[in-house]
Each structure stands twice: as C-alpha cells, then as structure tokens.
Design a protein around this motif. Structure first.
Motif, PDB file in Angstrom:
ATOM      1  N   ALA A  88       0.804  -1.227   0.000  1.00 25.39           N
ATOM      2  CA  ALA A  88       0.000   0.000   0.000  1.00 25.39           C
ATOM      3  C   ALA A  88       0.838   1.279   0.000  1.00 25.39           C
ATOM      4  CB  ALA A  88      -0.935  -0.010   1.208  1.00 25.39           C
ATOM      5  N   GLU A  89       1.854   1.337   0.859  1.00 26.56           N
ATOM      6  CA  GLU A  89       2.668   2.564   0.930  1.00 26.56           C
ATOM      7  C   GLU A  89       3.468   2.748  -0.354  1.00 26.56           C
ATOM      8  OE1 GLU A  89       5.216   3.150   4.246  1.00 26.56           O
ATOM      9  OE2 GLU A  89       3.685   2.487   5.675  1.00 26.56           O
ATOM     10  N   HIS A  90       3.913   1.627  -0.906  1.00 25.00           N
ATOM     11  CA  HIS A  90       4.716   1.665  -2.125  1.00 25.00           C
ATOM     12  C   HIS A  90       3.917   2.273  -3.270  1.00 25.00           C
ATOM     13  CE1 HIS A  90       8.177   0.425  -4.464  1.00 25.00           C
ATOM     14  NE2 HIS A  90       7.424  -0.220  -5.324  1.00 25.00           N
ATOM     15  N   VAL A  91       2.699   1.784  -3.477  1.00 30.95           N
ATOM     16  CA  VAL A  91       1.895   2.280  -4.595  1.00 30.95           C
ATOM     17  C   VAL A  91       1.504   3.739  -4.361  1.00 30.95           C
ATOM     18  CG1 VAL A  91      -0.382   1.513  -3.761  1.00 30.95           C
ATOM     19  CG2 VAL A  91       0.033   1.746  -6.212  1.00 30.95           C
ATOM     20  N   GLU A  92       1.239   4.087  -3.111  1.00 31.94           N
ATOM     21  CA  GLU A  92       0.871   5.466  -2.814  1.00 31.94           C
ATOM     22  C   GLU A  92       2.039   6.404  -3.128  1.00 31.94           C
ATOM     23  OE1 GLU A  92      -0.679   6.057   1.169  1.00 31.94           O
ATOM     24  OE2 GLU A  92      -0.197   8.204   0.957  1.00 31.94           O
ATOM     25  N   GLY A  93       3.251   5.964  -2.771  1.00 31.38           N
ATOM     26  CA  GLY A  93       4.427   6.784  -3.009  1.00 31.38           C
ATOM     27  C   GLY A  93       4.745   6.957  -4.482  1.00 31.38           C
ATOM     28  N   PHE A  94       4.525   5.919  -5.265  1.00 27.29           N
ATOM     29  CA  PHE A  94       4.958   5.969  -6.665  1.00 27.29           C
ATOM     30  C   PHE A  94       3.849   6.326  -7.655  1.00 27.29           C
ATOM     31  CE2 PHE A  94       8.763   3.783  -5.109  1.00 27.29           C
ATOM     32  CZ  PHE A  94       9.720   4.530  -5.779  1.00 27.29           C
ATOM     33  N   ALA A  95       2.577   6.220  -7.243  1.00 31.19           N
ATOM     34  CA  ALA A  95       1.467   6.448  -8.174  1.00 31.19           C
ATOM     35  C   ALA A  95       1.599   7.733  -8.998  1.00 31.19           C
ATOM     36  CB  ALA A  95       0.143   6.418  -7.419  1.00 31.19           C
ATOM     37  N   PRO A  96       1.951   8.870  -8.381  1.00 31.95           N
ATOM     38  CA  PRO A  96       1.994  10.104  -9.182  1.00 31.95           C
ATOM     39  C   PRO A  96       3.092  10.105 -10.251  1.00 31.95           C
ATOM     40  CG  PRO A  96       2.123  10.564  -6.808  1.00 31.95           C
ATOM     41  CD  PRO A  96       2.293   9.100  -6.985  1.00 31.95           C
ATOM     42  N   GLU A  97       4.069   9.205 -10.135  1.00 28.28           N
ATOM     43  CA  GLU A  97       5.197   9.236 -11.063  1.00 28.28           C
ATOM     44  C   GLU A  97       5.151   8.109 -12.094  1.00 28.28           C
ATOM     45  OE1 GLU A  97       8.616   8.885  -8.560  1.00 28.28           O
ATOM     46  OE2 GLU A  97       8.393  10.887  -7.734  1.00 28.28           O
ATOM     47  N   LEU A  98       4.075   7.300 -12.068  1.00 29.19           N
ATOM     48  CA  LEU A  98       4.052   6.111 -12.920  1.00 29.19           C
ATOM     49  C   LEU A  98       3.739   6.424 -14.379  1.00 29.19           C
ATOM     50  CD1 LEU A  98       2.148   3.386 -10.867  1.00 29.19           C
ATOM     51  CD2 LEU A  98       4.605   3.556 -11.308  1.00 29.19           C
ATOM     52  N   ALA A  99       4.452   5.745 -15.279  1.00 28.04           N
ATOM     53  CA  ALA A  99       4.072   5.716 -16.691  1.00 28.04           C
ATOM     54  C   ALA A  99       3.362   4.380 -16.900  1.00 28.04           C
ATOM     55  CB  ALA A  99       5.300   5.818 -17.571  1.00 28.04           C
ATOM     56  N   VAL A 100       2.125   4.442 -17.390  1.00 27.04           N
ATOM     57  CA  VAL A 100       1.292   3.239 -17.505  1.00 27.04           C
ATOM     58  C   VAL A 100       1.018   2.935 -18.978  1.00 27.04           C
ATOM     59  CG1 VAL A 100      -0.878   2.157 -16.784  1.00 27.04           C
ATOM     60  CG2 VAL A 100       0.199   3.895 -15.321  1.00 27.04           C
ATOM     61  N   VAL A 101       1.238   1.697 -19.354  1.00 26.05           N
ATOM     62  CA  VAL A 101       0.934   1.271 -20.723  1.00 26.05           C
ATOM     63  C   VAL A 101      -0.466   0.675 -20.721  1.00 26.05           C
ATOM     64  CG1 VAL A 101       1.626  -0.208 -22.645  1.00 26.05           C
ATOM     65  CG2 VAL A 101       3.374   0.709 -21.089  1.00 26.05           C
ATOM     66  N   THR A 102      -1.373   1.289 -21.486  1.00 26.70           N
ATOM     67  CA  THR A 102      -2.754   0.781 -21.535  1.00 26.70           C
ATOM     68  C   THR A 102      -3.060   0.133 -22.879  1.00 26.70           C
ATOM     69  OG1 THR A 102      -3.498   2.949 -22.269  1.00 26.70           O
ATOM     70  CG2 THR A 102      -3.626   2.496 -19.900  1.00 26.70           C
ATOM     71  N   HIS A 103      -2.309   0.512 -23.911  1.00 28.91           N
ATOM     72  CA  HIS A 103      -2.533  -0.037 -25.247  1.00 28.91           C
ATOM     73  C   HIS A 103      -1.255  -0.656 -25.778  1.00 28.91           C
ATOM     74  CE1 HIS A 103      -5.988   2.569 -24.855  1.00 28.91           C
ATOM     75  NE2 HIS A 103      -6.539   1.972 -25.914  1.00 28.91           N
ATOM     76  N   ALA A 104      -1.373  -1.801 -26.418  1.00 27.69           N
ATOM     77  CA  ALA A 104      -0.219  -2.424 -27.060  1.00 27.69           C
ATOM     78  C   ALA A 104      -0.731  -3.428 -28.077  1.00 27.69           C
ATOM     79  CB  ALA A 104       0.660  -3.128 -26.028  1.00 27.69           C
ATOM     80  N   GLY A 105       0.063  -3.656 -29.101  1.00 30.47           N
ATOM     81  CA  GLY A 105      -0.346  -4.612 -30.127  1.00 30.47           C
ATOM     82  C   GLY A 105      -1.622  -4.188 -30.816  1.00 30.47           C
ATOM     83  N   GLY A 106      -1.879  -2.873 -30.819  1.00 26.59           N
ATOM     84  CA  GLY A 106      -3.045  -2.377 -31.539  1.00 26.59           C
ATOM     85  C   GLY A 106      -4.362  -2.475 -30.795  1.00 26.59           C
ATOM     86  N   LYS A 107      -4.336  -2.879 -29.511  1.00 23.24           N
ATOM     87  CA  LYS A 107      -5.606  -2.904 -28.764  1.00 23.24           C
ATOM     88  C   LYS A 107      -5.380  -2.579 -27.289  1.00 23.24           C
ATOM     89  CE  LYS A 107      -5.674  -7.945 -28.350  1.00 23.24           C
ATOM     90  NZ  LYS A 107      -5.008  -8.684 -27.668  1.00 23.24           N
ATOM     91  N   GLU A 108      -6.480  -2.350 -26.604  1.00 22.93           N
ATOM     92  CA  GLU A 108      -6.391  -2.032 -25.193  1.00 22.93           C
ATOM     93  C   GLU A 108      -6.024  -3.296 -24.415  1.00 22.93           C
ATOM     94  OE1 GLU A 108      -9.771   0.080 -23.750  1.00 22.93           O
ATOM     95  OE2 GLU A 108      -8.963   0.208 -21.705  1.00 22.93           O
ATOM     96  N   LEU A 109      -5.107  -3.146 -23.458  1.00 21.92           N
ATOM     97  CA  LEU A 109      -4.685  -4.307 -22.675  1.00 21.92           C
ATOM     98  C   LEU A 109      -5.732  -4.644 -21.619  1.00 21.92           C
ATOM     99  CD1 LEU A 109      -0.924  -3.380 -22.082  1.00 21.92           C
ATOM    100  CD2 LEU A 109      -1.844  -5.023 -23.735  1.00 21.92           C
ATOM    101  N   GLU A 110      -5.892  -5.929 -21.350  1.00 26.51           N
ATOM    102  CA  GLU A 110      -6.845  -6.319 -20.310  1.00 26.51           C
ATOM    103  C   GLU A 110      -6.357  -5.882 -18.942  1.00 26.51           C
ATOM    104  OE1 GLU A 110      -8.086 -10.419 -20.349  1.00 26.51           O
ATOM    105  OE2 GLU A 110      -8.431 -10.283 -22.522  1.00 26.51           O
TER     106      GLU A 110
END
Ligand SMILES: [Zn+2]
Length: 476
Positions: free
Chosen positions: A82-104
C-alpha cells in the motif's frame, strides 16, 4: 560565451545557469524530445561507465550477483504494497494499449523493481538454504518528473538496484549497512565526494521501507544532494509477495528484504561538488581523459613526440588524449579542456622538446611546471593521485565551513540559508514540515557517526528524538 567573455556563467551569479551551461558545453548530455528525458552524450556516458565499473566490482566482491528483470511490470503488483503504490502512483508511466488494442491488465514501466523481484524471489526461495539471496541489476527506470533537471531528476534514468532477501532482521540490517558502506566508499574514493552516511527521518523514508539510509553530499551552492540510498524493508514486501522459507525446524518464516540504489544522478553530484567558474572539474578516477596532450606548433617532429608521450602514458595505465586539431590554437584548446574538466594538461612545443621536457598544468591547485619527458610514467600517475586527494580535501573543507551546529531558531535560519544546520529535532513530522515551509530546509539525515548528545528541538523546544543532532539543508 557569456556577455563578459567567460565560457560559462559564474557560480555565484546563477548556480543553476552555470550547471546547465557546463552540461551543454562540456558535451555531457542533451535534452531528449520527450519532456524530462535526457540523452547522455559519449563524454558523459564514459563518466557513468567508469563509476559503474568501480561500483560493480565492489558489489560483486561482496557476494552479490547481477541479474536482469523485465522493464514492464503488471500494474497489480504495485497495488500489493500500500505505501509503495501510494508513493509511486503520481510518477508512474502506464501502458494501456499495445499490439493495436487495449490491454486487459495495465502494465507499468518500472519506477523501481521491488515488486517484480519480490514476486520472483517468492518462487525461488523455499528453504533457509536459499538465503541470503543477494541480487543486483543494472537497468533504466522511469518516474514521470514534473520538474526535471538533467542528471538530478530525469524521467528516465540509469541505476543499479540491489535486492536481497534474508532469514531475519539482523542479517537484513547488516546488508543494509553494507550497501551504505559501499556507496560511502565509492563516493569518497572514486568521486572524491566526502559524503555523510546516515538514516532518513520517518518523513523522508522510501515508500514501503521500514528504515532508509542515505549518503548526503554538499554541492558548491551549499545545497544537499542525496547520492545513494539503502533501505531495510522489514517484512513489508516479503508479506506482500509471499517470500517465505522453511526454517531449520521446519516452520514457515517470512523473509526480511533490502533494496539499495545509486544512479546517474551521481554525475550531477560530481559536476556540482567539484566544478568552478571555468567549468567542470573531474576527479581523475572518473575522468574520461585524465591527461590531454596539446602539441604546440605544427611540425611533424612535435606530432610524433606527442604521439609517443600518449603511447607511453597509456601503457602506464593513464587515460590520455592528444588534441592535434589543426584548426584550433593552443589557447583555445586549453580553455576547452579546462571547461571539460580534464585534470592534467601536458603542453609540448619545440623548445620543450629540445630540452627533453614538457609543461604540466593542473586544472586546479597547481602551478605550471616543467617536467622531464623521461619521468612521465612516474610523474603523471602521482600527480593524478594528488589531484584526486586535493579534490576530496577541498570538498571536505568546503562542507565543514558551510556546516554549523545551531541551537536556536535564528541560528538555524542563517545556517540553512546557505549551508547545513546540525540541530536537535523532536522527530515530529509536522514540525519537520513547519521547518521546510519556513526555510525550505529538510532533514537530510541523522548522521551515523555524529556524537551522542541530548538537547531540545530547534523549532518547537520539545525533547530531541534521535539522541544526536540531525543535519538539515536545502536539497536537490
Ligand atoms: Zn520540533
């Protein structure tokens, strides 16, 4: 050139402009097209390689093995601590699309690798015989930076991250302090930075750590820079990822883990620890070129003599470069290599050659002197060692002069305005916040080797929480 003809802005005039100009003009790095990214140019990358070699050797000599883990991490992994995700959430780069479609399931670009390494450790560790597990990886990580500064805070940076798992707290703490000692030695003996090793206050801890240790270094504008950190995680990550082992009596126990990192930020630290108004000053152990040979005049005889000198120095283990560019004058070359921080320069002209000597010039701290060509293999390595020592001494003197032990608030404000204040503190987060709001200074660390002493909080007057003085300063 600046308006008054200097190569770079004076440090005292605008330290930040000086820093950026040195990076550009010394060809250390350039800005990348995506905001906050940097391109490390060959001269800057060589500094990193030299640091990397020294650090890697020490990491391996203390029993760690290098491995490599994926850049992409399931987003759900970060949610487990919990503390880890809270600390890093604002700095995360998130991949939502790849291979031409939205990732599950979304995937994050690693900001650090505790989660994925924790997951793999849980698969690899089953018995006390598997412990300790001592891993390190050299990698790039991504943290989306809102206020990027080249080398100091970049969206993508290079580092090593050590990750270890242990049977108990005692062994994990021994490891945490071992990593801190390696960083202290590399900073001191390689980068000529006299750092202060110590523990972070609770408010400055790594997200998810039980204890965070740091090496803090003073820059030439009096600010502090955190140059490496070592974390004792307790069982926080081991519980989140199920890193357990069967003890000798067969009972299932939870591991204690550590992580520790040093980054390309160290290049920024070297620039700001040693540089001056003429540009970069490099410690010989990190200098891509330790000596530059400048032939004076164009004769073939001079060119051949310069090449011979370079060959002999290289054979003696010195990193040497001959600047034989015909389009530039010797004076131009002197200025350029001073700007680029080369520790020593050898000037070789017809008169020197006739006398079987050369002129040796130090980037700082020495008079020009005539040296016999026959003795170069002895003189140059010795001068490089002396130069390295000189930089460490100079940085230590600078820090000592800009650090004050203070016991009252007015004294604190004055000390923290242009250096470090060593003061008693109550340990309350709200009080630390108040100090930061009023002075921009933060608690850098509780130094490991500070003498034990008792006093009252410099800001609020409550009793001291740490049994010794805490170092405060403005920081990068
Ligand atoms: Zn207080």
């Amino acid at each position: 050139m600046t308006k008054d003809g200097r190569a770079v802005t004076a440090q005292s005039e605008d330290f930040s402009a000086w820093y950026n100009e040195v990076i550009t003009r010394a060809e250390l790095a350039d800005r990348g097209p995506v905001r906050g990214t940097m391109v490390i140019r060959p001269y800057g990358y060589r500094i990193w390689e030299l640091l990397q070699e020294e650090l890697d050797r020490r990491i391996k000599a203390t029993g760690h093995q290098n491995a490599y883990f994926p850049l992409l991490v399931p987003a759900s992994y970060l949610d487990r601590e919990a503390e880890h995700v809270e600390g890093f959430a604002p700095e995360l780069a998130v991949v939502t699309h790849a291979g031409g479609k939205e990732l599950e399931e979304s995937v994050v670009v690693r900001p650090t690798s505790e989660t994925i390494i924790g997951e793999m450790m849980s698969r690899w560790i089953s018995s006390h015989r598997d412990l300790p597990m001592l891993l390190n990886q050299w990698a790039n990580v991504v943290r989306w930076e809102l206020r990027p500064r080249t080398f100091l805070r970049t969206t993508e940076f290079l580092w090593q991250e050590g990750h270890t798992a242990h049977a108990d707290a005692e062994d994990a703490m021994r490891e945490t302090m071992l990593a801190l000692r390696i960083y202290t030695e590399v900073a001191r003996d390689v980068a000529a930075m006299p750092v202060v090793p110590g523990e972070k206050t609770p408010g400055e801890r790594f997200a998810g750590a039980a204890r965070t240790f740091t090496i803090e270094s003073m820059m030439r504008d009096g600010k502090a820079l955190q140059a490496g950190t070592s974390h004792y995680m307790g069982t926080n990550f081991a519980r989140a990822f199920g890193i357990r082992y069967a003890a000798e009596d067969g009972r299932l126990e939870t591991c204690h883990t550590t992580s520790w990192g040093m980054t390309t930020r160290m290049i920024g630290a070297v620039i700001m620890t040693h540089g001056d108004d003429r540009g970069l000053v490099l410690p010989p152990r990190l200098a891509p070129y330790q000596v530059v040979v400048v032939p004076i005049g164009r004769g073939e005889e001079i060119a051949a003599a310069a090449a011979r000198v370079a060959e002999r120095l290289a054979a003696a283990g010195v990193r040497v470069h001959v600047d034989d560019r015909p389009q530039h004058s010797p004076g131009y070359k002197y200025n350029e290599w001073e700007l680029r921080g080369v520790p020593l320069r050898l000037e070789l002209g017809p008169r020197d050659l006739a006398a079987a000597s050369a002129v040796l010039a130090w980037r700082i701290g020495g008079e020009k002197e005539n040296v016999a060509l026959a003795d170069l293999e002895e003189i140059v390595p010795r001068a490089l060692d002396e130069f390295q020592d000189l930089l460490l001494r100079r940085a230590a003197d600078f820090r000592a002069a800009a650090t004050s032990a203070v016991d009252d608030w007015a004294g604190f404000r004055a000390a923290a305005a242009d250096g470090w204040a060593a003061a008693f503190h109550c340990g309350e987060a709200a009080c630390e916040q108040q100090i930061k709001a009023e002075t921009a200074a933060t608690a850098r660390c509780v130094p490991n080797d500070a003498p034990e002493a008792e006093g009252t909080c410099v800001r609020c007057g409550r009793p001291s929480a740490y049994g010794k003085r805490v170092l405060f300063g403005r920081a990068y």
